[in-house]
Design a protein around this motif. Structure first.
Motif, PDB file in Angstrom:
ATOM      1  N   CYS A   1      31.893 -30.484  53.274  1.00 19.19           N
ATOM      2  CA  CYS A   1      30.967 -30.030  52.223  1.00 19.19           C
ATOM      3  C   CYS A   1      31.667 -29.004  51.345  1.00 19.19           C
ATOM      4  O   CYS A   1      31.598 -29.064  50.113  1.00 19.19           O
TER       5      CYS A   1
ATOM      6  N   PHE B   1      28.775 -24.132  62.455  1.00 21.39           N
ATOM      7  CA  PHE B   1      27.638 -24.904  61.946  1.00 21.39           C
ATOM      8  C   PHE B   1      27.023 -24.163  60.767  1.00 21.39           C
ATOM      9  O   PHE B   1      26.744 -24.745  59.729  1.00 21.39           O
ATOM     10  N   SER B   2      26.839 -22.863  60.956  1.00 21.69           N
ATOM     11  CA  SER B   2      26.138 -22.089  59.938  1.00 21.69           C
ATOM     12  C   SER B   2      26.915 -22.038  58.624  1.00 21.69           C
ATOM     13  O   SER B   2      26.319 -22.035  57.555  1.00 21.69           O
TER      14      SER B   2
ATOM     15  N   TYR C   1      19.102 -33.976  60.329  1.00 24.51           N
ATOM     16  CA  TYR C   1      18.670 -32.725  59.695  1.00 24.51           C
ATOM     17  C   TYR C   1      17.412 -32.988  58.846  1.00 24.51           C
ATOM     18  O   TYR C   1      16.501 -32.175  58.793  1.00 24.51           O
TER      19      TYR C   1
ATOM     20  N   SER D   1      28.831 -24.348  57.479  1.00 22.82           N
ATOM     21  CA  SER D   1      29.100 -25.725  57.025  1.00 22.82           C
ATOM     22  C   SER D   1      30.584 -26.072  57.081  1.00 22.82           C
ATOM     23  O   SER D   1      31.092 -26.814  56.244  1.00 22.82           O
TER      24      SER D   1
ATOM     25  N   LEU E   1      25.458 -32.152  52.070  1.00 27.94           N
ATOM     26  CA  LEU E   1      25.860 -33.212  53.001  1.00 27.94           C
ATOM     27  C   LEU E   1      25.882 -34.562  52.292  1.00 27.94           C
ATOM     28  O   LEU E   1      26.806 -35.361  52.453  1.00 27.94           O
TER      29      LEU E   1
ATOM     30  N   SER F   1      24.703 -24.555  50.760  1.00 31.09           N
ATOM     31  CA  SER F   1      25.113 -25.445  51.842  1.00 31.09           C
ATOM     32  C   SER F   1      25.116 -24.694  53.160  1.00 31.09           C
ATOM     33  O   SER F   1      24.607 -25.161  54.176  1.00 31.09           O
ATOM     34  N   ALA F   2      25.693 -23.503  53.141  1.00 33.11           N
ATOM     35  CA  ALA F   2      25.839 -22.739  54.382  1.00 33.11           C
ATOM     36  C   ALA F   2      24.489 -22.278  54.916  1.00 33.11           C
ATOM     37  O   ALA F   2      24.187 -22.431  56.107  1.00 33.11           O
TER      38      ALA F   2
ATOM     39  N   GLY G   1      20.991 -22.453  55.963  1.00 30.82           N
ATOM     40  CA  GLY G   1      20.092 -23.571  56.274  1.00 30.82           C
ATOM     41  C   GLY G   1      19.295 -23.266  57.530  1.00 30.82           C
ATOM     42  O   GLY G   1      19.127 -22.104  57.909  1.00 30.82           O
ATOM     43  N   LEU G   2      18.847 -24.326  58.176  1.00 31.80           N
ATOM     44  CA  LEU G   2      18.037 -24.143  59.376  1.00 31.80           C
ATOM     45  C   LEU G   2      18.810 -23.351  60.432  1.00 31.80           C
ATOM     46  O   LEU G   2      18.233 -22.591  61.196  1.00 31.80           O
ATOM     47  N   GLY G   3      20.135 -23.530  60.445  1.00 33.61           N
ATOM     48  CA  GLY G   3      20.981 -22.824  61.418  1.00 33.61           C
ATOM     49  C   GLY G   3      20.830 -21.311  61.315  1.00 33.61           C
ATOM     50  O   GLY G   3      20.885 -20.605  62.320  1.00 33.61           O
ATOM     51  N   ASN G   4      20.651 -20.807  60.114  1.00 35.75           N
ATOM     52  CA  ASN G   4      20.501 -19.364  59.939  1.00 35.75           C
ATOM     53  C   ASN G   4      19.122 -18.896  60.357  1.00 35.75           C
ATOM     54  O   ASN G   4      18.961 -17.820  60.888  1.00 35.75           O
TER      55      ASN G   4
HETATM   56  N1  PHE Z   1      25.060 -24.859  57.445  1.00 36.57           N
HETATM   57  C1  PHE Z   1      23.833 -25.567  57.582  1.00 36.57           C
HETATM   58  C2  PHE Z   1      22.836 -24.715  58.342  1.00 36.57           C
HETATM   59  O1  PHE Z   1      23.080 -23.585  58.684  1.00 36.57           O
HETATM   60  C3  PHE Z   1      24.006 -26.894  58.269  1.00 36.57           C
HETATM   61  C4  PHE Z   1      25.193 -27.684  57.842  1.00 36.57           C
HETATM   62  C5  PHE Z   1      26.192 -27.991  58.758  1.00 36.57           C
HETATM   63  C6  PHE Z   1      25.327 -28.116  56.528  1.00 36.57           C
HETATM   64  C7  PHE Z   1      27.337 -28.690  58.373  1.00 36.57           C
HETATM   65  C8  PHE Z   1      26.444 -28.800  56.137  1.00 36.57           C
HETATM   66  C9  PHE Z   1      27.471 -29.097  57.062  1.00 36.57           C
HETATM   67  O2  PHE Z   1      21.768 -25.144  58.623  1.00 36.57           O
END
Ligand code: PHE
Length: 448
Positions: free
Chosen positions: A233, A225-226, A104, A228, A323, A21-22, A24-27
């Protein structure tokens, strides 16, 4: 706990799911650039402090609240704080998750499309200008992004539909190691490139003069965000933890892997960017224009581009699954609707909202609210407001309203470390985290 309710079968499965979950695209497309632009190692140092002092305690809190009730986010607050309005925090998570899932998935759909372009070898020999044009015409076609987004949501839905053990846990256990492996290969390859020194300098050269209030606040927003945080979640996944799982250890692994993957992504991307003398950038342009340009020129670019887009798609998929699960767990449990029916409804709604987002990104689009495209609006609304407000309320509730003993006993199960240092944890969630979140929030709405 009723027998029918799912639960993770192993601690590794739980860690893989929450890390999925953590990560993701944010990383991958945001962190490396933000770190490079904001003081390199100095930023990473601040980010690390934030993770330890605020992020980790919040992840632990969400896990603990979820596990203490074994219910969805709404049910968790309803059970812990009956006859109060705290359940509204659950609603923020459910609605926020649905909105994030929708936009997303649009980007995630692009990664699927680009994976297909990579497999068809469509980047090699194409001039940089043309690659940028192709990306634009893909977005402006309207229908293509919608189809890929829908495909992505159907894959997400399939995993969620299979349930907690057979779907979420099982696929995260397969997909997360694949993600790590690809990223390690890409990072090792970076060391063979001539731009390795410039790339590493961009990422890591410490520049403490760049660190000011706004950089710290930026780091906090990125960390939320990164990791989650705030969308329920982690609370939902926490509700699938077993009683014997050590919450501190599980959360620690999640935080650590989230950071490690973000840094590795930087090592995988920036040396290549500098090798080909391209200005580093972030977000969609970096991933969908800059990198395809690099793959077009790089030896072995064909295979690297396939690996890279598989990496992005997998990272996005494991996040979108979490999500969707927030919303699905809520509807299934509170309204006693079958999982398959719930998943179908949620998927259709997400496709609907995602379609509006995709259409609003077309240059000729008429779909906008107050002159802003819907995609940016939803992105901004959820990450600037919903995430922070909900994170704040969760920590406020756990720190000040939940019985201290209840939280203590939940969080210290099987962790002698936390039993010993519980007061530090409590101090962090009572004072440090809420104050820090208020600061970010005020800065985001432009008050400070
Ligand atoms: N953490 C995910 C990311 O880094 C995005 C995300 C945000 C997922 C909030 C779940 C809840 O891309």
């Amino acid at each position: 706990m009723s027998k029918k309710r799912g639960s993770f079968n192993s601690n590794f499965g739980a860690i893989a799911a929450a890390a999925g979950s953590a990560i993701g695209l944010g990383n991958i497309w945001r962190f490396p650039y933000v770190a490079g632009e904001n003081g390199g190692a100095a930023f990473i140092f601040i980010y690390l402090l934030i993770i330890v002092l605020i992020g980790l305690p919040l992840v632990m809190t969400e896990f603990a609240l979820g596990r203490s009730t074994h219910k969805n986010v709404f049910g968790t607050f309803r059970t812990l704080a009956p006859k109060t309005k705290w359940y509204l925090v659950g609603f923020i998570g459910i609605i926020g998750s649905l909105i994030i899932l929708s936009f997303y998935s649009v980007i995630a759909g692009w990664t699927l499309a680009f994976l297909e372009f990579s497999i068809a070898d469509s980047f090699s020999g194409v001039a940089p200008q043309q690659i940028a044009e192709n990306f634009k015409s893909f977005i402006n076609s309207g229908i293509e992004p919608i189809l890929y987004m829908s495909l992505f949501l159907v894959v997400t839905a399939t995993i969620v539909c299979l349930g907690v053990e057979k779907g979420i846990e099982r696929y995260n256990k397969i997909l997360m190691p694949i993600l790590c492996l690809i990223l390690i290969i890409l990072s090792i390859n970076s060391f063979t490139l001539s731009g390795i020194q410039d790339g590493m300098a961009f990422l890591f050269k410490p520049d403490f003069s760049k660190i000011d209030g706004s950089v710290v606040l930026n780091a906090l927003g990125q960390a939320f965000f990164s990791m989650s945080i705030g969308m329920g979640c982690l609370m939902t996944y926490g509700s699938y933890l077993r009683r014997e799982d050590n919450i501190f250890r599980t959360a620690g692994y999640v935080a650590l892997s989230d950071l490690a993957i973000a840094i590795l992504a930087g090592i995988a991307i920036f040396p290549a960017v500098f090798t080909y003398g391209i200005e580093p950038g972030s977000g969609p342009d970096l991933v969908f224009i800059t990198l395809p340009n690099i793959f077009a020129q790089m030896t072995g670019g064909y295979i690297f581009s396939i690996m890279f887009f598989v990496l992005l798609a997998v990272a996005a998929l494991t996040s979108s699954v979490s999500l969707m699960e927030v919303v699905v767990a809520y509807i299934c449990e509170e309204f006693k609707v079958k999982r398959i029916i719930t998943v179908t409804i949620v998927t259709l709604v997400a496709i609907g909202i995602g379609t509006l987002c995709a259409l609003s990104q077309m240059e000729s689009s008429q779909i906008s609210i107050g002159g802003k495209n819907i995609f940016d609006l939803l992105d901004n609304f959820t990450s600037s407001y919903m995430l922070t407000i909900s994170g704040f309320l969760i920590v406020l509730y756990a720190g000040w309203f939940l019985s201290k003993e209840k939280l203590r006993s939940e969080i210290s199960i099987n962790s002698s470390f936390i039993s010993k240092y519980y007061n530090i944890f409590l101090f962090l969630i009572r004072y440090i985290a809420p104050i820090a979140i208020i600061l970010v929030f005020l800065s985001k709405i432009g008050v400070i």
